[in-house]
Design a protein around this motif. Structure first.
Motif, PDB file in Angstrom:
ATOM      1  N   ARG A  62     -32.967 -10.045  75.527  1.00  0.00           N
ATOM      2  CA  ARG A  62     -33.262 -10.134  74.093  1.00  0.00           C
ATOM      3  C   ARG A  62     -34.299 -11.202  73.766  1.00  0.00           C
ATOM      4  NH1 ARG A  62     -27.553  -8.958  70.776  1.00  0.00           N
ATOM      5  NH2 ARG A  62     -27.746  -6.681  70.947  1.00  0.00           N
ATOM      6  N   SER A  63     -34.511 -12.127  74.672  1.00  0.00           N
ATOM      7  CA  SER A  63     -35.539 -13.145  74.462  1.00  0.00           C
ATOM      8  C   SER A  63     -36.828 -12.811  75.209  1.00  0.00           C
ATOM      9  CB  SER A  63     -35.018 -14.512  74.912  1.00  0.00           C
ATOM     10  OG  SER A  63     -34.720 -14.506  76.299  1.00  0.00           O
ATOM     11  N   SER A  64     -36.880 -11.615  75.811  1.00  0.00           N
ATOM     12  CA  SER A  64     -38.050 -11.206  76.584  1.00  0.00           C
ATOM     13  C   SER A  64     -39.250 -10.961  75.665  1.00  0.00           C
ATOM     14  CB  SER A  64     -37.727  -9.936  77.377  1.00  0.00           C
ATOM     15  OG  SER A  64     -38.880  -9.399  77.986  1.00  0.00           O
ATOM     16  N   ARG A  65     -40.444 -11.104  76.232  1.00  0.00           N
ATOM     17  CA  ARG A  65     -41.667 -10.807  75.493  1.00  0.00           C
ATOM     18  C   ARG A  65     -42.037  -9.327  75.579  1.00  0.00           C
ATOM     19  NH1 ARG A  65     -45.760 -15.863  76.978  1.00  0.00           N
ATOM     20  NH2 ARG A  65     -44.443 -17.538  76.111  1.00  0.00           N
ATOM     21  N   SER A  66     -41.326  -8.598  76.408  1.00  0.00           N
ATOM     22  CA  SER A  66     -41.586  -7.170  76.564  1.00  0.00           C
ATOM     23  C   SER A  66     -40.884  -6.395  75.445  1.00  0.00           C
ATOM     24  CB  SER A  66     -41.090  -6.681  77.926  1.00  0.00           C
ATOM     25  OG  SER A  66     -41.126  -5.273  78.004  1.00  0.00           O
ATOM     26  N   ARG A  99     -27.189  -2.022  69.166  1.00  0.00           N
ATOM     27  CA  ARG A  99     -28.483  -2.688  69.353  1.00  0.00           C
ATOM     28  C   ARG A  99     -28.671  -3.831  68.357  1.00  0.00           C
ATOM     29  NH1 ARG A  99     -32.494   0.086  68.151  1.00  0.00           N
ATOM     30  NH2 ARG A  99     -34.076  -0.678  69.617  1.00  0.00           N
ATOM     31  N   ARG A 100     -28.035  -3.759  67.215  1.00  0.00           N
ATOM     32  CA  ARG A 100     -28.071  -4.844  66.240  1.00  0.00           C
ATOM     33  C   ARG A 100     -26.759  -5.631  66.234  1.00  0.00           C
ATOM     34  NH1 ARG A 100     -31.160  -2.257  60.917  1.00  0.00           N
ATOM     35  NH2 ARG A 100     -33.211  -2.021  61.932  1.00  0.00           N
ATOM     36  N   GLY A 101     -25.967  -5.419  67.258  1.00  0.00           N
ATOM     37  CA  GLY A 101     -24.719  -6.147  67.379  1.00  0.00           C
ATOM     38  C   GLY A 101     -24.894  -7.411  68.193  1.00  0.00           C
ATOM     39  N   THR A 102     -23.816  -8.084  68.426  1.00  0.00           N
ATOM     40  CA  THR A 102     -23.843  -9.316  69.203  1.00  0.00           C
ATOM     41  C   THR A 102     -24.106  -9.011  70.666  1.00  0.00           C
ATOM     42  OG1 THR A 102     -21.476  -9.242  69.655  1.00  0.00           O
ATOM     43  CG2 THR A 102     -22.173 -10.341  67.610  1.00  0.00           C
ATOM     44  N   ALA A 103     -24.388 -10.042  71.423  1.00  0.00           N
ATOM     45  CA  ALA A 103     -24.595  -9.872  72.863  1.00  0.00           C
ATOM     46  C   ALA A 103     -23.334  -9.334  73.532  1.00  0.00           C
ATOM     47  CB  ALA A 103     -25.010 -11.202  73.494  1.00  0.00           C
ATOM     48  N   ASP A 104     -22.185  -9.783  73.065  1.00  0.00           N
ATOM     49  CA  ASP A 104     -20.930  -9.284  73.624  1.00  0.00           C
ATOM     50  C   ASP A 104     -20.773  -7.785  73.364  1.00  0.00           C
ATOM     51  OD1 ASP A 104     -20.059 -11.689  74.691  1.00  0.00           O
ATOM     52  OD2 ASP A 104     -19.091 -12.305  72.826  1.00  0.00           O
ATOM     53  N   PRO A 142     -21.746 -11.757  83.763  1.00  0.00           N
ATOM     54  CA  PRO A 142     -23.128 -11.630  84.241  1.00  0.00           C
ATOM     55  C   PRO A 142     -23.964 -10.660  83.417  1.00  0.00           C
ATOM     56  CG  PRO A 142     -21.587 -10.600  85.770  1.00  0.00           C
ATOM     57  CD  PRO A 142     -20.773 -11.395  84.819  1.00  0.00           C
ATOM     58  N   VAL A 143     -23.370  -9.570  82.955  1.00  0.00           N
ATOM     59  CA  VAL A 143     -24.137  -8.622  82.147  1.00  0.00           C
ATOM     60  C   VAL A 143     -24.474  -9.225  80.795  1.00  0.00           C
ATOM     61  CG1 VAL A 143     -24.069  -6.373  80.993  1.00  0.00           C
ATOM     62  CG2 VAL A 143     -23.201  -6.607  83.321  1.00  0.00           C
ATOM     63  N   ARG A 144     -23.574 -10.039  80.254  1.00  0.00           N
ATOM     64  CA  ARG A 144     -23.876 -10.703  78.984  1.00  0.00           C
ATOM     65  C   ARG A 144     -25.066 -11.645  79.139  1.00  0.00           C
ATOM     66  NH1 ARG A 144     -23.107 -15.027  75.631  1.00  0.00           N
ATOM     67  NH2 ARG A 144     -22.367 -14.561  73.520  1.00  0.00           N
ATOM     68  N   SER A 145     -25.140 -12.330  80.248  1.00  0.00           N
ATOM     69  CA  SER A 145     -26.282 -13.220  80.502  1.00  0.00           C
ATOM     70  C   SER A 145     -27.584 -12.417  80.570  1.00  0.00           C
ATOM     71  CB  SER A 145     -26.071 -13.989  81.806  1.00  0.00           C
ATOM     72  OG  SER A 145     -24.944 -14.830  81.721  1.00  0.00           O
TER      73      SER A 145
END
Length: 212
Positions: A189-193, A53-58, A180-183
């Motif tokens: 991660r940029s969501s407001r939720s 959860r604190r790792g990179t998007a990859d 696609p999952v990385r996207s």
């Protein structure tokens, strides 16, 4: 497929007869493992997701794909099983000792082993998402496959094919779905939720630049 059970009969008989020569407690342990051992892979999936959860998007992408690729491995295995229609050795092999667990009903076919396919897929998916995990996941997968023969419900070729099928399907699924999952992870991660962000984590902490 008709000749494959014949090729495995001898080895199947050797393993199941050995199983009946082992202590009662060891047989019960094998019965528990063959039915519940896959839950340990689930625990590892959750642990892998949490630590990423604190790792990179990859890293988070691979952690999320691990259980999904494993599930896909099961679906492919189950689809193949319905096409092959191979009878279970606990009913088909003459002179075989009684299986340690209840022989699955007619129509619950033998080839390939779904348990082994799930285990093979999970081992590969975990190895791709968690460095060093292969040294735990691979023995777990092999032990799961062996246990299916040990308790008497699969031929050796069933579990071998299951392991290989699950491993290949999981590898292909992770590689194919990675971009696609990385996207999706980056978008989440940029969501407001807050709930969405909690699920995928905020990623690596950004250190504040030092003041001059």
């Amino acid at each position: 497929m008709e000749n494959l059970p014949d090729l495995s009969d001898g080895l199947y008989l050797d393993i199941t007869r050995f199983a009946h020569s082992t202590p009662y407690w060891f047989q019960r342990l094998a019965e528990v493992w063959t039915e519940l051992g896959l839950l340990l892979f689930g625990v590892l999936f959750v642990a892998g997701w949490w630590r990423k959860r604190r790792g990179t998007a990859d890293a988070m992408t691979l952690a999320l794909l691990a259980p999904l690729a494993t599930a896909f491995g099961y679906v492919v295995s189950e689809g193949l099983k319905t096409l092959v229609d191979e009878e279970r050795p606990c009913r088909a092999v003459a002179g075989a000792p009684a299986s340690l667990v209840t022989c699955p009903p007619y129509g619950d076919w033998s080839f390939p082993s779904n348990h082994s396919a799930i285990a093979g897929a999970a081992a590969v998916a975990l190895a791709l998402s968690w460095r060093g995990m292969i040294w735990l996941a691979a023995p777990m997968a092999l032990l799961m496959a062996f246990s299916r023969v040990f308790v008497g419900v699969h031929y050796p070729h069933d579990v071998t094919a299951g392991l290989l099928l699950g491993a290949v399907v999981a590898f292909v699924a992770v590689k194919a779905a990675g971009r696609p999952v990385r996207s999706l992870v980056e978008t989440a991660r940029s969501s407001r939720s807050g709930a969405v962000v909690w699920c995928v984590g905020r990623g690596p902490r950004v250190r504040a630049s030092a003041r001059p």
